[in-house]
Enzyme design. Structure first.
Site, PDB file in Angstrom:
ATOM      1  CD  GLU A 259      46.084  44.194  30.385  1.00  0.00           C
ATOM      2  OE1 GLU A 259      46.210  42.984  30.131  1.00  0.00           O
ATOM      3  OE2 GLU A 259      46.748  44.768  31.270  1.00  0.00           O
ATOM      4  CD  GLU A 307      40.926  37.505  36.160  1.00  0.00           C
ATOM      5  OE1 GLU A 307      41.493  36.507  35.675  1.00  0.00           O
ATOM      6  OE2 GLU A 307      41.094  38.675  35.734  1.00  0.00           O
ATOM      7  CD  GLU A 316      48.300  42.488  39.277  1.00  0.00           C
ATOM      8  OE1 GLU A 316      47.564  42.046  38.373  1.00  0.00           O
ATOM      9  OE2 GLU A 316      49.068  43.447  39.127  1.00  0.00           O
TER      10      GLU A 316
END
Length: 335
Positions: A259, A307, A316
């Site tokens: 990541e 998301e 996030e």
């Protein structure tokens, strides 16, 4: 991703500087595919989007059967996570590991190019003691099933490293990581590392320049311990992990970036411009490796989509390269 605590640990250790990377093509750029949203495309549409954009790797965070079915025949290299929720079961029961392989690997491989299995993602606390026995059990189960070519590892965040500046001072903060490193050396598997210069920069913008964090032109930093020169924070963080592997007696263990990314909105330093600069700079840079280790480094960008159901800090929910309608958040090229 438990990232906020990473920033505070890294912020005091890393200093400013920057220099532009010379663009090179890396042969393996993947993108992490998270599904914590109520407005995301179908799995088959997602795989088609990956292919149309020339993305040749994917990471999924649990054995998502619809995604695995959609990946059949795509050729994309896959990191398949077990999920942290099954870690204890896999560690304590060889039969559970065997069942996990029979249910989640055998039906798909080799039609799905499962390259790595990540036994836990950023595991913390007492659960870290389950990582190594779970890896051993899964390796045994894969071997028994004739699937031993799939490499088993775990995905760690940057706070597993202590003394991260200068990079040559890097050392694993806890003993369990030394054991994992030596085990990876014995199996030929890489260490999967989640590397986020964004959080280090956000935690200490006074001492870490934005340019150094986003692959932009600026000054260079010399490591007096190894004599190498660093032109970006990403390289410094990766090479601190390399130093820790060396000190653990596992100098030949490869690092795969499982990541790395930069948010486009939601907090300090999170903007479309900074996200584009970082992610394009990352793609252009990792084809030549780091000062300590030359050569292309497999890299998975976080993440494919914004998301909207992710919890925590607003950033996030804004790491995506694409909106859920499949339109790019910003222009980026993968090859």
């Amino acid at each position: 991703m438990a990232r906020q605590q990473v920033a505070s640990m890294l912020a005091v250790a890393l200093i400013l500087g920057a220099f532009a990377s010379i663009p090179t093509t890396v042969q393996s750029i993947g993108v992490c595919y998270g599904v914590l949203g109520n407005n995301l495309p179908s799995r088959s549409d997602v795989v088609q989007l990956y292919r149309s954009r020339g993305i040749n790797g994917m990471r999924i965070y649990f054995p998502d059967r619809q995604a695995l079915d959609a990946l059949r025949g795509s050729g994309m290299a896959l990191i398949l996570d077990t999920g942290n929720d099954v870690l204890g079961q896999l560690a304590s029961s060889p039969s559970s590991a065997a069942s996990w392989v029979q249910n989640n690997v055998r039906p798909y491989y080799p039609a799905v190019n499962i390259k790595y299995i990540a036994v836990g993602n950023e595991v913390a606390g007492s659960a870290t003691q389950s990582i190594l026995p779970a890896m051993r059990n899964l390796n045994a189960a894969l071997a028994a099933a004739g699937l031993g070519s799939i490499k088993v590892s775990t995905s760690v965040q940057s706070n597993v490293i202590a003394n991260s500046f200068p990079p040559s001072s890097g050392v694993f903060a806890q003993g369990y990581m030394v054991e994992i490193a030596r085990y990876l050396a014995s199996t030929g598997a890489p260490l999967l590392a989640n590397v986020y210069p964004y959080f280090a920069y956000r935690g200490n913008p006074r001492d870490i320049s934005l340019g150094y964090a986003t692959f932009q032109p600026g000054t260079t930093v010399r490591d007096g311990g190894n004599g190498l020169t660093y032109t970006n924070l990403f390289d410094a963080m990766v090479d601190a992990t390399v130093a820790a592997l060396e000190k653990a007696g596992a100098p030949n263990v490869r690092i795969v970036i499982s990541e790395s990314g930069w948010p486009s909105a939601g907090g300090f330093g999170a903007s479309v411009e900074n996200a584009r600069n970082y992610n394009q700079g990352l793609i252009d840079h990792v084809g030549r490796g780091t000062p300590k280790r030359s050569g292309a480094m497999e890299t998975f960008i976080f993440a494919m989509f914004n998301e909207n159901q992710k919890s925590g800090d607003p950033t996030e929910r804004n790491f995506g390269l694409f909106y859920p309608n499949k339109q790019p958040v910003y222009s980026i090229r993968f090859q």
